[in-house]
Scaffold this motif. Structure first.
Motif, short mmCIF file in Angstrom:
data_model
loop_
_atom_site.label_atom_id
_atom_site.label_comp_id
_atom_site.label_asym_id
_atom_site.label_seq_id
_atom_site.Cartn_x
_atom_site.Cartn_y
_atom_site.Cartn_z
N ILE A 91 0.86 -1.19 0.00
CA ILE A 91 0.00 0.00 0.00
C ILE A 91 0.89 1.24 0.00
N ASP A 92 0.45 2.28 -0.71
CA ASP A 92 1.25 3.50 -0.81
C ASP A 92 0.87 4.57 0.22
N ALA A 93 -0.35 4.54 0.68
CA ALA A 93 -0.79 5.51 1.69
C ALA A 93 -1.91 4.87 2.52
N VAL A 94 -1.94 5.25 3.78
CA VAL A 94 -2.94 4.69 4.70
C VAL A 94 -3.50 5.82 5.55
N SER A 95 -4.78 5.73 5.83
CA SER A 95 -5.42 6.68 6.72
C SER A 95 -6.38 5.93 7.64
N ILE A 96 -6.40 6.32 8.91
CA ILE A 96 -7.34 5.71 9.87
C ILE A 96 -8.31 6.79 10.33
N LEU A 97 -9.59 6.50 10.14
CA LEU A 97 -10.66 7.39 10.61
C LEU A 97 -11.36 6.71 11.78
N VAL A 98 -11.55 7.43 12.84
CA VAL A 98 -12.19 6.90 14.06
C VAL A 98 -13.65 7.30 14.09
N PHE A 99 -14.48 6.38 14.58
CA PHE A 99 -15.93 6.61 14.64
C PHE A 99 -16.30 7.32 15.93
N ASP A 100 -17.01 8.44 15.79
CA ASP A 100 -17.55 9.20 16.93
C ASP A 100 -19.01 8.80 17.11
N GLU A 101 -19.30 8.00 18.13
CA GLU A 101 -20.66 7.52 18.33
C GLU A 101 -21.64 8.66 18.58
N ALA A 102 -21.19 9.69 19.27
CA ALA A 102 -22.08 10.79 19.62
C ALA A 102 -22.58 11.54 18.39
N THR A 103 -21.69 11.78 17.42
CA THR A 103 -22.08 12.55 16.23
C THR A 103 -22.34 11.69 15.02
N GLN A 104 -22.05 10.38 15.17
CA GLN A 104 -22.20 9.45 14.04
C GLN A 104 -21.35 9.89 12.84
N GLU A 105 -20.11 10.30 13.17
CA GLU A 105 -19.19 10.77 12.14
C GLU A 105 -17.86 10.03 12.23
N LEU A 106 -17.16 10.02 11.10
CA LEU A 106 -15.79 9.52 11.04
C LEU A 106 -14.85 10.72 11.01
N TYR A 107 -13.82 10.67 11.85
CA TYR A 107 -12.87 11.78 11.84
C TYR A 107 -11.44 11.26 11.79
N PHE A 108 -10.56 12.07 11.27
CA PHE A 108 -9.16 11.69 11.05
C PHE A 108 -8.42 11.42 12.36
N LYS A 109 -7.62 10.33 12.35
CA LYS A 109 -6.81 10.01 13.53
C LYS A 109 -5.32 9.98 13.19
#
Length: 533
Positions: free
Chosen positions: A212-230
């Motif tokens: 793989i050339d690039a990787v990103s992990i997004l974490v789930f925020d249960e309160a807002t039901q959103e994925l955000y950058f980690k």
């Protein structure tokens, strides 16, 4: 059977439920006492399984063949039509006062063979979740009257709480056991519970083993039901770090909602920022895999690849396995963080409780008000000079705070006497170290802190009490405290004498070195006092 007998019997069972250390121990005690105390023929506890079946978790008598000869389910199949299945499915008790007149169907002939006349099944529930059912069988018709039913409904609720707590505990232990069993990448990821290390090891593995050339992990925020950058590697756009994506929105959000791996090309990417990144950095393909552990969404992992490759099933399986491994690692890191936080909260509660006990004692013994806090602070300082630290230092602190807790057993007319004690009164007063030991030894977490309460009146030459220990037979913590205790007593006013000057008190401490006090402790004490005075 009277209501009182029922309640008394269930009270005995309840105590066993509370005492049991494991789920097996708890339920075995329940089954045995239900049979013996209520004169039942059989008790078995069925555990609800995800596939719709009900397994025999424990039974009493353990050799009774009935539970092994029947098939029971909790779904809507034919085998779920009995009292156990219905109790679990409908979350309400099922009582058959006469097995023969009821539609016992598949189990009637077997039940009759073992002399069962009536039966009752009570769902084991906690927080709305059904764990199984408590099943009882009697050799009398109409055995389960309203009093028995009422008592067992209440008891099954207690049992449900015990099940829930024990299951949660065993699930935590099971997770830790699984961590130790992982190999290769599993070990490198999970061997550290620092979340930053876990992410770093995972990204290295993804880059090197999946090409793989690039990787990103997004974490789930249960309160807002959103994925955000980690965290990420290989993506050259800071705007990416500020973005939040709703579940179900764009490809990353769809993968999270659908809980499956999605693959799109640069042309198919529907999220504008990612499309731009793929064009700018030459990424041809994009993969996104949900991070799920124990059925719970933790986030998603995004993989970017410059070369257009046709990956085989093994590659995708490894991608899924690798993401599953980091999911477990992240969840366990979170759990351990919560456990550590809970442990710190518990230790704080212990500290506050012990300080409150110490303060209460000082209030009772007005002439030593503030004494416990003062001697504790100085004892800890000296202990640190002897390189006592960490958990051992905490026990020294607790022991110092509680050193005179045994005085709670001394009568007020002796403890609060405004003058010298008679020889008889003094003999009673000298019992307070053992009173304190007997009180505190009942509290398991205080056992390592008992040296000071028990031995702080021992003397270096062996003339102290209560055991007459000599020299280094006396624990170091008690030898330290002995000096501090006498110092504080001499330099503070008592009803029967004024406070000594610090100079006079220091001279006395020095004069007792090798007699009352450990010379090494006196030496360190003097060094500290020279800096204080």
């Amino acid at each position: 059977m009277t209501a009182n007998k029922i309640l008394n019997s269930l009270y005995k069972v309840t105590k066993q439920v509370i005492k049991g250390l494991t789920l097996k121990e708890r339920t075995e005690a329940v089954a045995k006492l239900c049979v013996e105390e209520l004169n039942l023929k059989l008790c078995w506890i069925g555990k609800k399984q995800k596939d719709g079946s009900v397994s025999v978790f424990v039974q009493y008598p353990p050799e009774h063949p009935y539970p092994g000869k029947i098939k029971v389910r909790w779904d809507e199949s034919e085998y779920g039509s009995g009292p156990t299945g219905k109790a679990i499915r409908f979350k309400t008790y099922q009582v058959l006062q006469d097995i023969e007149s009821s539609q016992y169907k598949l189990w009637l002939s077997t039940a009759k063979k073992y002399g069962f006349k009536s039966s009752a099944s009570f769902p084991i529930i906690a927080d709305g979740e059904v764990f199984g059912a408590l099943n009882l069988y009697a050799n009398k018709k109409n055995f389960f009257n309203s009093k028995i039913i009422e008592a067992f409904v209440s008891f099954s609720e207690i049992l449900g709480i015990a099940f829930r707590n024990a299951l949660f505990f065993e699930q935590s232990i099971d997770r830790l056991n699984k961590i130790t069993a992982l190999r290769n990448i599993d070990l490198s990821i999970i061997s550290s519970f620092d979340i930053r290390v876990i992410y770093d090891v995972f990204i290295n593995a993804a880059v090197n083993l999946l090409n793989i050339d690039a990787v990103s992990i997004l974490v789930f925020d249960e309160a807002t039901q959103e994925l955000y950058f980690k965290v990420q590697r290989g993506l050259l756009n800071d705007e990416f770090k500020k973005q939040r994506i709703k579940i179900g929105q764009f490809i990353p959000g769809k993968a999270a909602r659908e809980r499956k791996i999605l693959k799109v090309s640069q042309q198919e990417m529907d999220e504008p920022l990612r499309k731009m990144l793929m064009q700018m950095q030459g990424f041809e393909d994009y993969y996104v895999c949900p991070m799920i552990s124990k059925g719970r969404l933790l986030g998603v992992v995004e993989f970017f690849q410059r070369k257009k490759l046709n990956h085989d099933e093994e590659w995708f399986n490894f991608l899924e396995t690798l993401t599953g491994q980091i999911s477990i690692a992240v969840e366990n890191a979170n759990i351990l963080s919560e456990i550590q936080s809970a442990k710190e909260d518990l230790l704080l509660a212990y500290d506050q409780t012990i300080e409150a006990l110490s303060f209460a004692l000082d209030l009772r013994d007005k002439e030593t008000e503030g004494h416990s806090q003062r001697v504790t602070e100085l004892t800890v300082k000296i202990a640190e000079k002897f390189r006592i630290k960490g958990e051992k230092l905490r026990y020294v602190r607790w022991g110092a705070l509680l050193h005179d807790i045994g005085k709670l057993g001394i009568p007020d007319n002796i403890l609060l006497k405004p003058g010298p004690l008679s020889s008889e009164e003094w003999e009673i007063m000298k019992k307070h170290p053992e009173y304190g030991y007997n009180m505190l030894s009942r509290v398991e977490y205080l056992l390592p802190a008992l040296e000071i309460p028990l031995y702080h009146h021992e003397k270096w030459d062996g003339s102290g009490y209560p055991r007459g220990l000599k020299g280094k037979e006396i624990p170091l913590s008690a030898r330290i405290f002995a000096v501090v205790d006498v110092w504080d007593a001499l330099t503070n006013e008592r009803p029967y004498r004024p406070a000594w000057s610090k100079e006079r008190a220091l001279q006395y401490i020095v004069s007792q070195s090798g007699i009352h006090f450990d010379p090494e402790v006196v030496k360190i004490f003097l060094e500290i006092m020279q800096n204080k005075i």
